[in-house]
Scaffold this active site. Structure first.
Site, PDB file in Angstrom:
ATOM      1  N   ARG A   1      28.737  16.811 -16.923  1.00  0.00           N
ATOM      2  CA  ARG A   1      29.341  17.847 -17.783  1.00  0.00           C
ATOM      3  C   ARG A   1      29.175  17.328 -19.198  1.00  0.00           C
ATOM      4  NH1 ARG A   1      34.745  21.363 -17.224  1.00  0.00           N
ATOM      5  NH2 ARG A   1      33.289  22.298 -15.762  1.00  0.00           N
TER       6      ARG A   1
ATOM      7  N   HIS B   1      26.268  27.017 -16.557  1.00  0.00           N
ATOM      8  CA  HIS B   1      27.242  26.449 -15.615  1.00  0.00           C
ATOM      9  C   HIS B   1      26.839  26.863 -14.188  1.00  0.00           C
ATOM     10  CE1 HIS B   1      30.787  24.637 -14.184  1.00  0.00           C
ATOM     11  NE2 HIS B   1      31.723  25.391 -14.701  1.00  0.00           N
TER      12      HIS B   1
ATOM     13  N   GLN C   1      29.163  26.748 -11.062  1.00  0.00           N
ATOM     14  CA  GLN C   1      30.146  27.832 -11.088  1.00  0.00           C
ATOM     15  C   GLN C   1      29.516  29.113 -10.530  1.00  0.00           C
ATOM     16  OE1 GLN C   1      33.559  27.890 -12.256  1.00  0.00           O
ATOM     17  NE2 GLN C   1      33.376  29.780 -11.089  1.00  0.00           N
TER      18      GLN C   1
ATOM     19  N   ASP D   1      35.739  35.018 -19.014  1.00  0.00           N
ATOM     20  CA  ASP D   1      35.911  33.574 -19.258  1.00  0.00           C
ATOM     21  C   ASP D   1      36.628  33.444 -20.605  1.00  0.00           C
ATOM     22  OD1 ASP D   1      35.640  30.798 -19.281  1.00  0.00           O
ATOM     23  OD2 ASP D   1      33.562  30.834 -19.995  1.00  0.00           O
TER      24      ASP D   1
ATOM     25  N   CYS E   1      36.365  32.205 -14.075  1.00  0.00           N
ATOM     26  CA  CYS E   1      36.032  30.843 -13.637  1.00  0.00           C
ATOM     27  C   CYS E   1      37.205  29.874 -13.805  1.00  0.00           C
ATOM     28  CB  CYS E   1      34.809  30.343 -14.397  1.00  0.00           C
ATOM     29  SG  CYS E   1      35.065  30.313 -16.171  1.00  0.00           S
TER      30      CYS E   1
ATOM     31  N   ARG F   1      34.538  26.441  -5.278  1.00  0.00           N
ATOM     32  CA  ARG F   1      33.773  25.408  -5.986  1.00  0.00           C
ATOM     33  C   ARG F   1      33.438  24.249  -5.043  1.00  0.00           C
ATOM     34  NH1 ARG F   1      33.778  25.035 -11.411  1.00  0.00           N
ATOM     35  NH2 ARG F   1      32.119  23.582 -10.904  1.00  0.00           N
TER      36      ARG F   1
END
Ligand code: CP
Ligand code: NVA
Length: 317
Positions: free
Chosen positions: A103, A130, A133, A226, A266, A294
């Site tokens: 990340r 991402h 995700q 988001d 998310c 996830r």
């Protein structure tokens, strides 16, 4: 030709491979011990230059569930900030690890790590994408729609950020009609929109970008949003919030969407900004199921990248 498989953006997997990962994820969502020893003897690095709850915990548990050893790495404990070249770091890490999920503040770091092609590199969120995700999102949609994703209309409302970009590419690959409803100037990168349109033209989906959230929501089967201010964008937060006013998923948008509309986010969420409390905590929302996914999605992605034959086998049935 690369020796190792990498996942920096959604279309690093082919459409067929993405389908295998989603199917395998569905199987893992029913039984997390399905591949209990599949990665025995492997070590997987989990690097975080930014905060995380879901990605950090689900990735560590994913690794443990498949018999591998997770190594958590904090960005400020390594030497990147002090000038250690990514090419040196990755050559060293390849002596210890088989896969590194990062990340990162800048997507360019992942590209540099990948360049050496010495171990699998996976994007655990960058400023641009991402993909883990989006795999969990496809898995959630598959559960909600009995794997009939083709022809569904998904509308992302808000900032055309990393999550929007990955959802757009992933949706394009699955034949979904994807709409991004974003304020002018905060749309997804035009090159990515073109990439997604190309993918959609082969899968039977479509991609459009609109600047009116009401128009975007109309008859949508799924509304997604988001945060308005992503990690690393804090300095321009107020300006960003101002531009995004009106781009909230609330009961007005729900009333325009299809009767059985599903709502995803998310997470983390900011009730009263990108989504109203009434909607995220209401009957259309599947955000906790999505967050739980996830784990199986990450298990499926890691197993596919490291052992594609085992992944293909376990995706059947
Ligand atoms: N959705 C997501 O990536 O959450 P975290 O930032 O908590 O990992
Ligand atoms: N767009 C958000 C996603 C958080 C999971 C961010 O980058 O902060």
């Amino acid at each position: 030709m690369e020796r190792f498989r990498h996942l920096l953006r959604d279309d690093d997997l082919s459409v067929e491979e993405q389908g295998i990962v989603v199917k395998l994820g569905l199987n893992f969502s029913r039984n997390t011990q399905l591949a209990a020893d599949a990665l025995k003897g492997n070590s997987i690095g989990l690097l975080f230059q930014k905060q995380s709850l879901r990605t950090r915990v689900s990735a560590e548990v994913a690794v443990a569930n498949m018999g591998a050893h997770p190594v958590q790495l904090r960005g400020d404990e390594l030497h990147f900030d002090r000038g250690e070249p990514a090419s040196d770091a990755v050559r060293v890490l390849s002596g210890y690890l088989q896969l590194l999920m990062g990340r990162v503040n800048s997507h360019a770091l992942l590209e540099e790590l990948r360049e050496s092609d010495r171990l699998s590199i996976v994007n655990g969120l960058s400023d641009r994408f991402h993909p883990l995700q989006a795999l969990a999102d496809l898995l959630t949609m598959s559960q909600l729609w009995e794997s009939e994703l083709k022809g569904k209309t998904v509308c992302y409302v808000g900032d055309g950020n990393n999550v929007c970009a990955s959802l757009m590419l992933a949706s394009a690959m699955q034949g979904i009609n994807f709409r991004a409803a974003c304020p002018k100037g905060l749309e997804p990168e035009s090159k990515l929109v073109a990439d997604a349109q190309k993918l959609a033209s082969s899968s039977g989906g479509s991609i459009s970008v609109v600047s009116d959230p009401l128009q975007g929501a109309e008859k949508s089967d799924l509304l997604y949003t988001d945060v308005w201010v992503s990690m690393g964008e804090e300095s321009g937060a107020n300006e960003h919030r101002k531009r995004l006013e009106g781009f909230q998923i609330n009961s007005e948008l729900i009333s325009l969407a299809s009767k059985n509309v599903k709502v995803l986010h998310c997470l983390p969420a900011h009730r009263g900004e990108e989504i109203s409390a009434e909607v995220i905590d209401g009957p259309h929302s599947y955000v906790i199921q999505q967050a739980h996914n996830r784990l199986p999605a990450t298990m499926a992605a890691f197993l596919f990248l490291l052992k594609p034959d085992v992944a293909l086998d376990l995706s059947k049935g």
